[in-house]
Design an enzyme around this catalytic site. Structure first.
Site, PDB file in Angstrom:
ATOM      1  N   ASP A  42     -13.450  -2.031   2.143  1.00  0.00           N
ATOM      2  CA  ASP A  42     -12.196  -1.974   2.288  1.00  0.00           C
ATOM      3  C   ASP A  42     -11.304  -0.673   3.120  1.00  0.00           C
ATOM      4  O   ASP A  42     -11.891  -0.188   3.191  1.00  0.00           O
ATOM      5  CB  ASP A  42     -11.194  -1.778   1.304  1.00  0.00           C
ATOM      6  CG  ASP A  42      -9.626  -2.181   1.545  1.00  0.00           C
ATOM      7  OD1 ASP A  42      -8.932  -2.067   2.847  1.00  0.00           O
ATOM      8  OD2 ASP A  42      -9.570  -2.509   0.680  1.00  0.00           O
ATOM      9  N   SER A  65       1.253   3.508   1.980  1.00  0.00           N
ATOM     10  CA  SER A  65       1.715   4.036   3.838  1.00  0.00           C
ATOM     11  C   SER A  65       2.674   2.032   3.753  1.00  0.00           C
ATOM     12  O   SER A  65       3.803   2.581   4.987  1.00  0.00           O
ATOM     13  CB  SER A  65       0.685   3.663   4.929  1.00  0.00           C
ATOM     14  OG  SER A  65       0.398   5.524   4.362  1.00  0.00           O
ATOM     15  N   THR A 116      -5.299   2.484   5.137  1.00  0.00           N
ATOM     16  CA  THR A 116      -5.444   4.322   5.274  1.00  0.00           C
ATOM     17  C   THR A 116      -6.675   4.725   4.787  1.00  0.00           C
ATOM     18  O   THR A 116      -7.034   6.288   4.647  1.00  0.00           O
ATOM     19  CB  THR A 116      -4.201   4.806   3.941  1.00  0.00           C
ATOM     20  OG1 THR A 116      -3.027   3.729   4.428  1.00  0.00           O
ATOM     21  CG2 THR A 116      -3.785   6.096   3.966  1.00  0.00           C
ATOM     22  N   THR A 156     -10.484  15.887  23.634  1.00  0.00           N
ATOM     23  CA  THR A 156      -9.983  16.499  21.992  1.00  0.00           C
ATOM     24  C   THR A 156      -9.980  14.271  21.750  1.00  0.00           C
ATOM     25  O   THR A 156     -10.504  14.524  20.866  1.00  0.00           O
ATOM     26  CB  THR A 156      -8.946  17.033  21.811  1.00  0.00           C
ATOM     27  OG1 THR A 156      -9.572  18.212  22.625  1.00  0.00           O
ATOM     28  CG2 THR A 156      -9.060  16.985  21.012  1.00  0.00           C
ATOM     29  N   GLY A 176       0.646  -1.201  -0.419  1.00  0.00           N
ATOM     30  CA  GLY A 176      -0.114  -0.031  -0.066  1.00  0.00           C
ATOM     31  C   GLY A 176       1.192   1.477   0.187  1.00  0.00           C
ATOM     32  O   GLY A 176       2.319   1.388  -0.101  1.00  0.00           O
ATOM     33  N   GLY A 235      -7.667   0.969  -9.066  1.00  0.00           N
ATOM     34  CA  GLY A 235      -6.545   0.369  -8.123  1.00  0.00           C
ATOM     35  C   GLY A 235      -6.485  -0.937  -8.027  1.00  0.00           C
ATOM     36  O   GLY A 235      -6.882  -1.903  -7.915  1.00  0.00           O
ATOM     37  N   MET A 236      -5.206  -1.366  -7.701  1.00  0.00           N
ATOM     38  CA  MET A 236      -4.796  -3.195  -8.389  1.00  0.00           C
ATOM     39  C   MET A 236      -5.861  -3.127  -7.167  1.00  0.00           C
ATOM     40  O   MET A 236      -5.582  -4.678  -6.675  1.00  0.00           O
ATOM     41  CB  MET A 236      -3.781  -3.220  -8.463  1.00  0.00           C
ATOM     42  CG  MET A 236      -3.119  -3.119  -9.904  1.00  0.00           C
ATOM     43  SD  MET A 236      -3.964  -4.592 -11.073  1.00  0.00           S
ATOM     44  CE  MET A 236      -3.672  -6.097 -10.115  1.00  0.00           C
ATOM     45  N   ASP A 237      -5.125  -3.011  -5.713  1.00  0.00           N
ATOM     46  CA  ASP A 237      -5.915  -3.737  -5.096  1.00  0.00           C
ATOM     47  C   ASP A 237      -7.459  -4.115  -4.364  1.00  0.00           C
ATOM     48  O   ASP A 237      -8.056  -4.890  -3.925  1.00  0.00           O
ATOM     49  CB  ASP A 237      -5.495  -2.973  -3.052  1.00  0.00           C
ATOM     50  CG  ASP A 237      -5.839  -1.155  -2.848  1.00  0.00           C
ATOM     51  OD1 ASP A 237      -6.424  -1.261  -4.543  1.00  0.00           O
ATOM     52  OD2 ASP A 237      -6.010  -0.689  -2.168  1.00  0.00           O
ATOM     53  N   ARG A 238      -7.619  -2.323  -4.925  1.00  0.00           N
ATOM     54  CA  ARG A 238      -9.351  -2.731  -5.383  1.00  0.00           C
ATOM     55  C   ARG A 238      -9.479  -4.077  -6.652  1.00  0.00           C
ATOM     56  O   ARG A 238     -10.519  -5.241  -5.885  1.00  0.00           O
ATOM     57  CB  ARG A 238     -10.313  -1.379  -5.990  1.00  0.00           C
ATOM     58  CG  ARG A 238     -10.001  -0.385  -5.099  1.00  0.00           C
ATOM     59  CD  ARG A 238     -10.305   0.561  -5.619  1.00  0.00           C
ATOM     60  NE  ARG A 238     -11.966   0.558  -5.537  1.00  0.00           N
ATOM     61  CZ  ARG A 238     -12.404   1.464  -6.705  1.00  0.00           C
ATOM     62  NH1 ARG A 238     -11.617   2.680  -7.180  1.00  0.00           N
ATOM     63  NH2 ARG A 238     -13.904   1.710  -6.838  1.00  0.00           N
TER      64      ARG A 238
END
Length: 249
Positions: A122, A10, A125, A181, A8, A100-103
């Protein structure tokens, strides 16, 4: 043994499986090519016979990783490539190479497992959703910031929002209105993810009624489990599609 990599923007998710029965020997998530090589090399009785990769990185970055793998383990890495049609699924993008290849691989894996209409959510990130009809038509999908991006943007652009990862983890013990916060940010981001998931389910029901399968994947999938209780959680869904796109003997 086969080394499988999901690269990916990251992190790199990796696992090593036996070639004969796909049982998992080891795996993990790393933030650099060097860390990957170190962790894989540390596996006991490692005998790699092949490697397959899905990558959303640049061609140069992917090629550099392939070179490191070849040098460290003496195997040639196969990189999954875009396709207009594969394993009964037709790519729904106007320019199929831009999906995207991951998708794409997650859609392949989901359709293979569902044997019918399916929705893939999915959560990494980025938060992504893809729809595949019962006849294998990829209908497109949605992309928005995932938990890491939402958190990062708030920390970066809001001066008074500062907290560490341990505080963030503790804040997610509940989704009640935040009284600090960190609680307000973390719980607010989770509710946004859950809203994203619920909206995708509404879209899928409008398309197919109740005759579809929902898949949750990605590192933050557990955060939206209650929003999609009927979903199948498949952490390695991309690897299911990767094995189909890059078969290795």
């Amino acid at each position: 043994m086969i080394l499988e990599l999901d690269c990916g923007n990251s992190f790199i998710k990796w696992r090593v499986i036996h070639a004969t029965d796909a049982t998992i020997v080891g795996g993990g998530i790393v933030d650099s090519d060097q860390a990957l090589v170190g962790e894989v090399a540390a596996l006991p009785s490692l005998r790699l016979t092949g490697c397959r990769i899905v990558s959303v990185r640049s061609e140069d970055e992917t090629a550099a990783l392939c070179a490191q793998i070849a040098q460290a383990f003496s195997v040639v890495a196969r990189v999954a490539e875009p396709a207009q049609e594969m394993a009964g699924v037709r790519n729904g993008y106007e320019d199929y190479q831009r999906l995207g290849m991951d998708r794409w691989l997650a859609a392949l894996g989901a359709f293979h497992l569902a044997k019918g209409a399916c929705l893939v959510i999915d959560l990494g990130t980025a938060a992504k959703a893809d729809f595949v009809s019962a006849d294998g038509e990829h209908l497109g999908g949605y992309i928005c910031p995932g938990m890491p991006l939402m958190r990062s943007q708030l920390r970066t652009h809001t001066r008074r929002i500062r907290y560490d990862d341990a505080s963030a983890e503790r804040a997610l013990s509940s989704l009640a209105p935040g009284r600090s916060t960190v609680e307000a940010v973390e719980r607010g981001c989770v509710l946004m993810l859950q809203g994203f998931a619920r909206t995708q389910l509404e879209q899928a029901r409008a398309l197919w009624g109740e005759d579809f399968t929902v898949f949750l994947t990605g590192g933050d999938a557990p955060l939206v489990r209650e929003a999609a209780p009927q979903a199948r959680v498949v952490p390695d869904l991309v690897f299911v599609g990767l094995a189909m796109a890059c078969p290795l003997d």
